[in-house]
Design a protein around this motif. Structure first.
Motif, PDB file in Angstrom:
ATOM      1  N   GLU A  14      30.491  36.621  37.884  1.00 45.54           N
ATOM      2  CA  GLU A  14      31.595  36.460  38.839  1.00 45.54           C
ATOM      3  C   GLU A  14      32.911  36.942  38.228  1.00 45.54           C
ATOM      4  N   ILE A  15      33.129  36.620  36.962  1.00 51.36           N
ATOM      5  CA  ILE A  15      34.357  37.053  36.296  1.00 51.36           C
ATOM      6  C   ILE A  15      34.402  38.569  36.189  1.00 51.36           C
ATOM      7  N   ALA A  16      33.269  39.167  35.838  1.00 50.85           N
ATOM      8  CA  ALA A  16      33.210  40.622  35.749  1.00 50.85           C
ATOM      9  C   ALA A  16      33.532  41.263  37.097  1.00 50.85           C
ATOM     10  N   ARG A  17      33.031  40.665  38.176  1.00 50.48           N
ATOM     11  CA  ARG A  17      33.314  41.198  39.509  1.00 50.48           C
ATOM     12  C   ARG A  17      34.802  41.067  39.840  1.00 50.48           C
ATOM     13  N   LEU A  18      35.412  39.904  39.543  1.00 54.02           N
ATOM     14  CA  LEU A  18      36.833  39.698  39.812  1.00 54.02           C
ATOM     15  C   LEU A  18      37.689  40.694  39.032  1.00 54.02           C
ATOM     16  N   MET A  19      37.265  41.015  37.825  1.00 57.16           N
ATOM     17  CA  MET A  19      37.994  42.006  37.046  1.00 57.16           C
ATOM     18  C   MET A  19      37.814  43.400  37.618  1.00 57.16           C
ATOM     19  N   ALA A  20      36.616  43.724  37.988  1.00 59.69           N
ATOM     20  CA  ALA A  20      36.349  45.048  38.544  1.00 59.69           C
ATOM     21  C   ALA A  20      37.128  45.281  39.826  1.00 59.69           C
ATOM     22  N   GLU A  21      37.376  44.215  40.586  1.00 59.47           N
ATOM     23  CA  GLU A  21      38.093  44.319  41.849  1.00 59.47           C
ATOM     24  C   GLU A  21      39.598  44.084  41.689  1.00 59.47           C
ATOM     25  N   ARG A  31      40.391  26.488  43.245  1.00 55.73           N
ATOM     26  CA  ARG A  31      39.366  25.913  42.378  1.00 55.73           C
ATOM     27  C   ARG A  31      39.993  25.293  41.131  1.00 55.73           C
ATOM     28  N   LEU A  32      41.026  25.939  40.599  1.00 59.82           N
ATOM     29  CA  LEU A  32      41.732  25.361  39.446  1.00 59.82           C
ATOM     30  C   LEU A  32      42.440  24.065  39.835  1.00 59.82           C
ATOM     31  N   GLU A  87      36.211  27.852  32.377  1.00 58.21           N
ATOM     32  CA  GLU A  87      36.427  26.406  32.504  1.00 58.21           C
ATOM     33  C   GLU A  87      36.358  25.964  33.963  1.00 58.21           C
ATOM     34  N   ALA A  88      36.762  26.845  34.883  1.00 54.30           N
ATOM     35  CA  ALA A  88      36.745  26.510  36.311  1.00 54.30           C
ATOM     36  C   ALA A  88      35.353  26.639  36.915  1.00 54.30           C
ATOM     37  N   GLY A  89      34.380  27.075  36.106  1.00 55.41           N
ATOM     38  CA  GLY A  89      33.011  27.149  36.592  1.00 55.41           C
ATOM     39  C   GLY A  89      32.555  28.511  37.052  1.00 55.41           C
ATOM     40  N   TYR A  90      33.366  29.539  36.866  1.00 56.04           N
ATOM     41  CA  TYR A  90      32.947  30.889  37.234  1.00 56.04           C
ATOM     42  C   TYR A  90      31.933  31.402  36.206  1.00 56.04           C
TER      43      TYR A  90
END
Length: 408
Positions: free
Chosen positions: A390-397, A87-88, A383-386
């Motif tokens: 979604e960011i919280a989920r990516l961090m949690a995982e 995506r980036l 900036e990539a549109g997350y």
């Protein structure tokens, strides 16, 4: 993010490099105005952990090689992290890596994969070896490439007791400079054609070219016209000259220099009388004796006496500096290469600017400090549109991580 200045202002570079070769290249590109986003593993670039350092993860080499960059943490073993990179890529101009191409393909980040998301992407692969030869999949590090391209052999020929490596990351930095022009050249080609491309920048070939340019010598000819090795560079007498009270670097090179040198020491006739000195060819053929004789003469005066005499005779000379001397050098200070900066957590630092100067697109003299691991993860993902969720989920995982207090 702060608006950048310089010839590469507006160019977005995704930096999947670590250690020295790639980060050295991308730091130069950042100093030229490119927006460089450094993609790091959860453990961070290895050079974060090499001291001395004031705080964990902020080693001295890392600080110098990563000024002006942002840092995002991504665990690229995870498919979700690979998708983040893709995506980036959609909004980037350049993806530069020093991951081995075979591993990069397993991460789905090879040229074909990223081109499918951005046809104009420039994909720079810094690797150990060209991909069309039998060494393609081998790992490469600076020491190995120095050895494979003859640096220890040259050091022993020069006079070292045993073969040894040059005490600088020579292969990494030489190859890093090749990577810089690969990026800028590919950007220029894209301006004309509208098309991106893949460029491979191999360490072994870059250093082989570097070494053979000086030392192919008689092997340049078929059949050989002599042995390998440029004699002037290999004579053990080619070193800073010892004086009465120290050392001085002197290069008496052309006929004018030699005439002036002999005039200055009161032996004006020697240039024509002694055939060893009377022409460039003769000096090259007798280089050991020529340098040894100068070494004998240099013992007759002090450093300051020689500097005054040689400057008056227009003979090139420079002091033998240490790293501390370079930090204090009046010229490097005047041109802005050596400067002081204040890092938010590491305090006052001696840093280096870009050695070039530009009349129409001047470089920003104040580079952003080297980032903490994951300092910009949230910023880059937004900036990539997350979304925040979604960011919280990516961090949690544990797909990503952040050292920033930025709220999402």
């Amino acid at each position: 993010m702060k608006q950048r200045s310089g010839p590469l202002a507006g160019i977005k570079i995704l930096d999947m490099t670590s250690v020295i070769m790639g980060p050295y290249a991308t730091q130069i590109l950042a100093s030229m105005g490119a927006e460089v986003t450094k993609i790091e593993t959860p453990e961070g670039d290895n050079m974060r952990h090499v001291g001395p350092m004031r705080n964990p993860g902020m080693g001295h080499i890392f600080l110098h090689a990563n000024q002006g960059k942002r840092s995002i943490v991504l665990d690229l073993k995870r498919p979700e992290a690979q998708e983040v990179v893709l995506r980036l890529v959609e909004h980037a101009d350049v993806l530069i890596t020093n991951v081995r191409p075979q591993a990069l393909a397993r991460l789905n980040l090879d040229y074909d994969s990223v081109k499918a998301r951005n046809a104009k992407i420039i994909h720079i692969s810094c690797c150990g070896f060209g991909q069309d030869g039998p060494y393609a999949a081998r790992a490469a590090y600076d020491d190995l490439i120095q050895g494979a391209t003859g640096v220890p052999w040259l050091m022993q020929r020069y006079g070292a007791k045993d073969p040894c490596y040059a005490p600088v990351t020579l292969a990494d930095r030489v190859t890093g400079l090749h990577a810089v022009y690969a990026v800028t050249g590919a950007l220029f080609a894209r301006e004309r054609s509208g098309e991106g491309q893949a460029v491979v920048v191999p360490m072994f070939e870059a250093m082989a070219q570097f070494i053979l340019g000086d030392h192919m010598a008689g092997l340049s000819f078929d059949p050989p016209a002599g042995d390998a090795g440029y004699a002037r560079l290999l004579t053990s007498h080619r070193r800073p000259y010892k004086t009465k009270d120290g050392y001085l670097c002197v290069l008496i090179y052309n006929d004018k220099h030699w005439r002036n040198f002999f005039d200055a020491i009161g032996e004006a006739d020697r240039f024509t009388v002694d055939p060893r000195f009377s022409s460039h060819g003769n000096r090259a053929a007798n280089i050991d004796e020529v340098y040894a004789e100068v070494g004998r003469i240099m013992l007759e005066r002090t450093v300051s006496e020689w500097e005054a005499l040689l400057d008056a005779a227009d003979i090139p000379n420079m002091p033998m500096n240490s790293p501390q001397d370079l930090l204090d050098d009046v010229h490097l200070r005047a041109v802005g290469l050596i400067r002081e900066s204040e890092h938010p957590t590491e305090g006052k630092l001696h840093t280096m600017g870009n050695p070039t100067s530009w009349s129409n697109t001047p470089l920003d003299p104040k580079a952003a400090p080297a980032p903490h691991l994951g300092q910009h993860s949230v910023e880059v993902l937004l900036e990539a549109g997350y979304s925040a969720a979604e960011i919280a989920r990516l961090m949690a995982e544990d797909v990503t991580a952040s050292s920033s207090p930025v709220q999402i």
